[in-house]
Design a protein around this motif. Structure first.
Motif, short mmCIF file in Angstrom:
data_model
loop_
_atom_site.label_atom_id
_atom_site.label_comp_id
_atom_site.label_asym_id
_atom_site.label_seq_id
_atom_site.Cartn_x
_atom_site.Cartn_y
_atom_site.Cartn_z
N ALA A 120 4.91 -11.32 4.67
CA ALA A 120 5.87 -12.25 4.47
C ALA A 120 6.99 -12.28 4.94
CB ALA A 120 6.10 -12.04 2.37
N ILE A 169 14.39 -12.47 2.03
CA ILE A 169 13.88 -11.44 1.39
C ILE A 169 13.97 -10.44 0.12
CG2 ILE A 169 10.94 -10.87 0.79
CD1 ILE A 169 10.44 -12.67 3.46
N THR A 229 8.71 -7.50 -2.14
CA THR A 229 7.17 -8.51 -1.52
C THR A 229 6.12 -7.24 -2.07
OG1 THR A 229 8.13 -8.81 0.40
CG2 THR A 229 5.67 -8.77 -0.04
N VAL A 288 6.64 -12.50 -3.69
CA VAL A 288 7.74 -12.04 -2.97
C VAL A 288 9.27 -12.64 -3.36
CG1 VAL A 288 8.56 -13.07 -0.34
CG2 VAL A 288 6.53 -12.28 -0.59
N LEU A 339 4.04 -17.17 4.24
CA LEU A 339 3.35 -15.96 3.74
C LEU A 339 1.87 -15.87 4.90
CD1 LEU A 339 3.14 -17.01 0.03
CD2 LEU A 339 4.41 -15.54 1.36
#
Length: 715
Positions: A587, A599, A602, A607, A622
């Protein structure tokens, strides 16, 4: 007099009072020793920072959480602290701690001790503002009489905020060069918040492009025409420069980059005007700049000082500077307008004297609403000496209700407030003839290289590129007046446009067909090159890697837009992306602006992310073990969308989220894109009646964008 007020209101100390790193966590002890007035029951103490400050909001309830603060006194009173974002007047607002005195009074000599970022209960401290400042101030105000009138103590504590460790390099090269003529390459480091740092070690430069080059230190000479970019390496970091176009002889039109719109501590920004222009010239390496203080804060002395500073920094052939200000009316009265002057010595026509009541009103100002302002400006300043820019800041410019068609007009599509393509469309819907500019409207003292930080400003600042005959005040001014300019989200993208045989910004009449030719050279791999006729997407080209994506296991989700045109435009998209069967192998965050977003976690099938947009786009890409099985769910604070991955084909899926152009786009994406250059050629028929506006837009895979000024065509 200062000594008298020091004795009456009290004195303040700060420990430690030493340089701190931008964005770091700290603990300070601020102590107010009460002055001879004392502080009556119902009185107030305030600790405030300037509007641009994005230090963490103070909190007084959780000793283990970030930004925990405490307040104590040895006096015979109780204290009630609270964090109040508008607890004082502009510019000392947004970050403000208000301490109310109750159940008693404070006597002269009593102390009030405030610990900011108290760590004894497990808190990591309080996060400092994310941008550098030579003299950051905790300004302390005291209302000793319960009159709701708080005055600043003398000599509030100040300390420097400095850049952190460099996490990336930035390499800035001239966009154009001539064979045999050496050009200077500038390389700097940047910390995680975009603050510049000097490179400690030697810089290595390597050319990746057509022809050979000669490198001598940080100067490069090109041996043959062509294009390419430089790879820079220093201090264990590497980066690419912006693209460079090399020609055999000097071109007719030179590309010069600038930021025409930002503020210093003369109004709501930080840093002096000297620091402001020094940063633009020496760290951002822009070729031209202006200063845009809010008119209702700029008194006559400020205006004279700014004109003198502009005169001192301007140098034809080196660094072009224009005087100017921001006409800052409320949106119902026309909204924010940039006023750029060709030369010093012209009048400031304010919309109001709201924060400068000591300046007498006269036949020059105030002037509002916008139609009164336009008429007043036209009477006082020759048309060829002024350019009006419409922009979106705290107040948005209503170009549908108020517009002066006789003026030289630009619209600001990008600033640190967000991306406002809708303003360009508003202008074109009305048949207005405008050029495109992109700037920072930065308040953090970094014109030309403004980062988003972690506060009110959502994205990094933009840049304006002009095609001018020379780097002089006259040359850059002529290009802006002719709308021979384009804007970007900050990347120094090369954009060439010819429509109906004319360059961007031109007005063309009596044509039988509209031949459109466009070329873009990106700073990073390109996603698309588009041409619009008004709001209509007329044609688009993409790299060959986008031709067959039906079997790609790489899925990109991009979300964008604003809630509204006004101050509450920011959209919170924070949430989770989930898969039901496919495993997430990788990701990657795409186009997140602030280090505060991105982010956050994960897992094999989830995510989590934190994201906010203000017209710009954020996204996550992704890599799935099998991109055709199960379902994909986008669960966001702005809404939820779920799709069947087997039904995701070659074409993107678009989902409307309301607001102002709020949308989610889900698409399969190429495994790798390498194209740095795209060309587009198409033909259109001119309108049977009226005028059509054609402009070109370029999009990079990393989310950076560029917009040309339109060409206006009639048959």
């Amino acid at each position: 007099m200062k000594q008298q007020w020091r004795e009456r209101l009290g004195t303040v100390t700060l420990e430690p009072c030493a340089p701190v790193v931008a964005g770091s966590y700290q603990q300070w002890t601020l102590t107010l020793t009460v002055g001879s007035y004392g502080i009556d029951e119902g009185g107030t103490i305030k600790i405030a920072q300037r509007l641009a400050c994005d230090m963490q909001p103070a909190q007084f309830s959780d000793p283990a959480a970030p930004a925990y603060c405490t307040v104590q006194t040895n006096g015979a009173a109780k204290l009630a602290p609270r964090f109040a974002p508008k607890g004082h007047e502009r510019p000392w607002m947004i970050w403000c701690v208000v301490i109310d005195v109750y159940d008693g009074s404070l006597a002269p000599g009593d102390t009030v001790t405030v610990v900011l970022g108290e760590r004894s209960g497990g808190s990591p401290g309080i996060r400092v503002q994310t941008f550098v400042e030579s003299a950051h101030e905790f300004r302390v105000f005291v209302d000793p009489t319960n009159a709701a009138v708080a005055r600043a103590v003398v000599d509030s504590p100040k300390f420097p905020i400095v850049a952190g460790e460099a996490v990336e390099l930035v390499c800035i090269a001239p966009s154009q060069a001539v064979v045999g003529e050496a050009v200077e390459i500038f390389v700097k480091g940047q910390d995680m918040w975009g603050n510049p740092t000097a490179v400690a070690g030697p810089v290595e430069l390597e050319w990746e492009g057509e022809g050979e080059v000669v490198v001598e230190g940080c100067k490069v000479s090109f041996c043959a025409p062509g294009s390419g970019r430089l790879m820079a390496a220093a201090d264990g970091l590497r980066c690419y420069s912006n693209p460079v176009a090399v020609s055999e002889a000097a071109p007719q039109w030179h590309r010069y980059w600038g930021d025409l719109h930002a503020q210093s501590d003369a109004t709501v920004g930080i840093g002096t005007e000297e620091e402001y222009f020094t940063f633009a010239r020496d760290w951002a390496r822009v070729d031209f700049a202006s200063h845009q203080g809010n008119d209702f804060q700029v008194d006559d002395e400020d205006w004279q000082r700014l004109n003198e500073t502009v005169r001192a920094f301007h140098r034809d052939g080196e660094f072009v500077v224009f005087p100017g200000y921001e006409w800052s009316a409320n949106s119902p009265a026309g909204g924010d307008r940039n006023v750029f002057y060709f030369a010093e010595g012209l009048p400031i026509v304010r919309n109001s004297h709201w924060q400068i009541p000591h300046v007498p009103e006269d036949e020059v100002s105030p002037a509002h609403p916008a139609d009164v302002f336009f008429a007043r400006l036209a009477r006082l300043v020759p048309r060829d000496q002024v350019i009006i820019g419409s922009h979106v800041g705290g107040r948005w410019a209503d170009v549908k209700a108020y517009f002066d068609p006789e003026a030289h007009n630009l619209v600001e599509v990008v600033s640190s407030w967000g991306v406002f393509e809708w303003m360009l469309f508003d202008a074109l819907d009305c048949g207005h003839v405008v050029g495109v500019m992109c700037n920072s409207d930065g308040h953090k003292g970094r014109p030309g290289a403004e980062g988003p930080g972690a506060g009110e400003f959502g994205i990094a600042g933009g840049l304006t590129c002009v095609l001018a005959g020379e780097l002089s005040r006259a040359g850059v001014w002529e290009a802006l007046c002719s709308r021979r300019c384009y804007g970007t989200t900050g990347a120094r993208i090369l954009l060439d446009v010819q429509i109906a045989g004319a360059l961007m910004g031109a007005v063309v009449t009596d044509v039988d067909s509209v031949d459109i030719r466009a070329r873009v050279v990106g700073v990073a791999p390109l996603e698309a090159l588009q041409v619009y006729r008004g709001r209509q997407l007329l044609a688009e080209v993409q790299p060959s890697e986008f031709r067959d994506l039906g079997h790609s296991n790489r899925v990109r989700l991009m979300w964008s837009g604003s809630r509204m045109r006004g101050r509450g435009r920011r959209v919170d998209w924070s949430g989770v992306i989930r898969t039901t069967q496919a495993t997430i192998l990788e990701a990657t965050a795409v186009s997140f602006d602030s280090a505060a977003d991105g982010i956050t976690a994960t897992e094999p099938q989830a995510v989590a992310f934190q994201s906010q947009t203000t017209g710009d786009c954020d996204g996550i890409e992704l890599v799935l073990d099998d991109g055709r099985v199960g379902r994909l769910a986008f669960e966001s604070a702005a809404g939820t969308t779920e799709i069947d991955l087997a039904g995701l084909g070659h074409e993107p899926l678009r989902f409307d989220y309301g607001g102002l152009d709020m949308q989610l786009v889900v698409q399969r994406y190429p495994e790798r894109v390498e194209a740095l250059e795209l060309t587009l050629e198409t033909v259109d028929q001119p309108p049977g009646e009226g005028q059509a506006a054609y402009f070109v837009k370029a999009i990079q895979c990393d989310g950076e964008m560029a917009w040309s000024s339109p060409v206006y065509v009639s048959g």
